[in-house]
Design an enzyme around this catalytic site. Structure first.
Site, PDB file in Angstrom:
ATOM      1  N   ARG A 290      52.677  63.864  34.494  1.00 25.76           N
ATOM      2  CA  ARG A 290      53.694  63.353  33.577  1.00 25.76           C
ATOM      3  C   ARG A 290      53.387  61.933  33.104  1.00 25.76           C
ATOM      4  NH1 ARG A 290      59.586  62.267  35.731  1.00 25.76           N
ATOM      5  NH2 ARG A 290      58.802  63.662  37.350  1.00 25.76           N
TER       6      ARG A 290
ATOM      7  N   HIS B 164      14.776  28.190  43.488  1.00 25.30           N
ATOM      8  CA  HIS B 164      16.045  28.885  43.247  1.00 25.30           C
ATOM      9  C   HIS B 164      15.881  30.403  43.156  1.00 25.30           C
ATOM     10  CE1 HIS B 164      17.488  24.885  42.746  1.00 25.30           C
ATOM     11  NE2 HIS B 164      18.602  25.201  42.120  1.00 25.30           N
TER      12      HIS B 164
ATOM     13  N   ASN C  22      20.996  27.937  34.303  1.00 26.07           N
ATOM     14  CA  ASN C  22      22.359  27.435  34.467  1.00 26.07           C
ATOM     15  C   ASN C  22      23.277  28.137  33.479  1.00 26.07           C
ATOM     16  OD1 ASN C  22      24.357  25.908  35.569  1.00 26.07           O
ATOM     17  ND2 ASN C  22      23.441  23.936  35.104  1.00 26.07           N
TER      18      ASN C  22
ATOM     19  N   TYR D 140      21.472  13.927  33.574  1.00 30.60           N
ATOM     20  CA  TYR D 140      21.414  14.962  34.608  1.00 30.60           C
ATOM     21  C   TYR D 140      20.486  16.115  34.216  1.00 30.60           C
ATOM     22  CZ  TYR D 140      22.634  18.898  37.550  1.00 30.60           C
ATOM     23  OH  TYR D 140      22.564  19.973  38.384  1.00 30.60           O
TER      24      TYR D 140
ATOM     25  N   GLU E 233      29.373  21.195  44.729  1.00 26.38           N
ATOM     26  CA  GLU E 233      29.851  22.366  44.000  1.00 26.38           C
ATOM     27  C   GLU E 233      30.872  23.068  44.889  1.00 26.38           C
ATOM     28  OE1 GLU E 233      26.132  24.274  43.126  1.00 26.38           O
ATOM     29  OE2 GLU E 233      25.421  22.538  41.986  1.00 26.38           O
TER      30      GLU E 233
ATOM     31  N   TYR F  80      54.080  63.079  38.835  1.00 25.02           N
ATOM     32  CA  TYR F  80      53.706  61.869  38.108  1.00 25.02           C
ATOM     33  C   TYR F  80      52.258  61.887  37.639  1.00 25.02           C
ATOM     34  CZ  TYR F  80      58.010  59.533  39.717  1.00 25.02           C
ATOM     35  OH  TYR F  80      59.302  59.178  39.954  1.00 25.02           O
TER      36      TYR F  80
ATOM     37  N   PHE G 124      29.208  26.522  32.957  1.00 19.67           N
ATOM     38  CA  PHE G 124      28.514  27.513  33.791  1.00 19.67           C
ATOM     39  C   PHE G 124      29.463  28.236  34.741  1.00 19.67           C
ATOM     40  CE2 PHE G 124      28.096  23.234  35.622  1.00 19.67           C
ATOM     41  CZ  PHE G 124      28.945  23.385  36.716  1.00 19.67           C
TER      42      PHE G 124
END
Length: 506
Positions: free
Chosen positions: A280, A82, A194, A52, A411, A277, A326
């Protein structure tokens, strides 16, 4: 000089590279691992094995085989296609961190890149050439594909960079520094993009700013205790010990030391029996945020030294495994936790601001105004703080609970970690402005009561802060004051709370 080896990068070293502009180089052992890993890739290509991302397409195209004559074109097409991020670029310091972290990950020697790729990444850092990387467009699995593609573009002489204070073309900056672009070969484009370095780089910067802010929040809240003549007993060590949380006890200890010689604090029953609060419970609330910060730091330190690309090569390439390192889920959850923790510092700060300005809740001049009625004083500053904390509540919605399938459902679960880190960073910027408002109001209140009665530590803060924002003697454009105070808090290289902490350790 910081030496990278892929396994032991620390926050201290990261700060040296990012903020002190220390140079970086790689260890000999790490480069040997890179060379061996590269030999494995070349063997895979020559043998035309089906692996791959080396001899196949990507994502849903993983079943498409690529001939060895096309492997270089495959990598170039990958980077260009990309590189489709959108929106404003990451801050330049984040871009620098991204290059540093990607180089460190590849030096682990499981990714199959050539030594020249490592050399170019380090060249960018040492020459101060930082890729222009759009913030939006990453799903956080398979890694930060779009952002890291913009980083990779610079290595091949394309895209844009920040260089010597200007935004310019990558090739122009590279030429001026005598750095030659490279052509990516088998596996290298995929190895560069990646990974989780966008979310991790943003997370590292966010954490470093949040850590400083958390210390500053303690000192600012100590001034508020003085301004409201708060009860010091609530910070007693015995209360903290019986709860059992170390961070709570440490917060209370620092505030006790800040206020150790104050003549503005009170004892329980002296003026009132109990404070609200927001006064405190400072140790409990701030301490819980410190717990979250410590968790975030631990996860970031792991991720800074992690192999996060796919596939990974083991045993000199005899074992090539496609997995899911990844996937950004660990950082996504950590960033969501960071966002919530810092948002809480703003929430409780805004409530303290309200107690400082509301005449029904204190004995100070209404809204800290020099002439109540004629002048509004800090009235609308509280509005601004309320607006910022409300915005934080929206931003703090966990990004990690969302997922959307991509790449034709190959994916089908993603982390949204980069969105989480960006939201956390925005919350930090908002929170710093809230704390700036509290600082302005608390210093006004304490000085009104008499700065000679303030503790040494808080008076030191007053004296330094007055160089930035003067005492309110008349209404003015307070927007400028808020921004000046926020910028001052951000740029303090050693804040007062850290100084006090270091004195304590000594």
């Amino acid at each position: 000089m910081v030496t990278l080896n892929g396994n032991s990068l620390t926050f201290s070293e990261v700060k040296k590279v990012l903020y002190d502009r220390d140079k970086v180089h790689f260890s000999e052992d790490s480069m040997k691992r890179v060379e061996e890993s590269r030999k494995a890739v070349e063997k895979i290509v020559s043998e035309e094995r089906i692996v791959y991302g080396i001899t196949t397409g990507f994502g849903k195209f993983s079943d498409v085989l690529i001939g060895k004559e096309d492997v270089e074109e495959l990598q170039l097409n990958l980077i260009r296609s990309h590189a489709c991020g959108v929106g404003d670029p990451f801050p330049e310091i984040v871009s620098r961190a991204m290059v540093l972290l990607r180089a460190n990950a590849l030096l682990k020697g499981f990714s199959g890149v050539r030594p020249v790729v490592m050399e170019r990444l380090l060249d960018l850092i040492n020459a101060g050439i930082h890729p222009v990387i759009p913030q939006q467009g990453s799903l956080g699995a398979s890694g930060d594909l779009a952002p890291l593609s913009h980083l990779a573009l610079v290595l091949i002489g394309e895209g844009e960079v920040f260089y010597k204070g200007k935004r310019t073309s990558a090739i122009d900056a590279l030429t001026k520094e005598d750095i030659f672009p490279i052509s990516l070969t088998a596996k290298e484009g995929l190895a560069l993009i990646n990974g989780t370095q966008a979310m991790t780089a943003m997370g590292v910067i966010a954490y470093l700013e949040a850590e400083k802010l958390a210390y500053q929040a303690e000192l600012i809240s100590a001034v508020t205790v003085e301004g409201l003549r708060g009860i010091i007993d609530v910070f007693d060590e015995d209360i903290q010990i019986v709860r059992g949380y170390r961070e709570q006890a440490e917060t209370a200890e620092r505030i006790r030391r800040f206020l150790s010689d104050s003549r503005l604090t009170t004892k329980q029953g002296e003026i009132r029996v109990q404070d609200a609060y927001s006064i405190r419970c400072i140790p409990q609330v701030h301490g819980a945020s410190w717990q979250a910060l410590n968790y975030v730091k631990e996860k970031l330190e792991i991720e800074m030294n992690a192999a996060t690309d796919n596939p990974l090569l083991f045993d000199n390439g005899e074992k090539v495994l496609s997995g899911g390192n990844f996937h950004g889920q660990p950082i996504a959850l950590a960033m969501d936790f960071l966002a919530i923790a810092v948002a809480e510092l703003a929430n409780i700060s805004e409530r303290r601001i309200e107690r400082l300005v509301n005449p029904q809740l204190n004995d100070l001049p209404p809204f800290l105004s020099p002439e109540p009625g004629l002048q509004s004083g800090a009235m609308i500053m509280q509005y601004v703080a309320a607006s910022l904390v409300s915005e934080n509540k929206t931003l703090a919605h966990p990004a990690s609970v969302d997922s959307i399938p991509s790449s034709a459902n190959q994916e089908d679960h993603v982390s949204m970690g980069t969105i989480a880190s960006r939201h956390a960073y925005q919350i930090i910027q908002n929170t710093r402005r809230v704390l700036a408002i509290e600082a302005i109001c608390s210093l006004q209140a304490a000085e009104t009561r008499g700065k000679e009665k303030m503790a040494t530590a808080t008076r030191e803060l007053l004296e330094e802060a007055r160089k930035i924002v003067p005492f309110i003697e008349h209404d003015r454009v307070f927007s400028k004051d808020i921004e000046k105070m926020a910028d001052w808090l951000k740029t303090q290289t050693m804040n007062f709370a850290e100084k006090k902490k270091n004195k304590t350790k000594a």
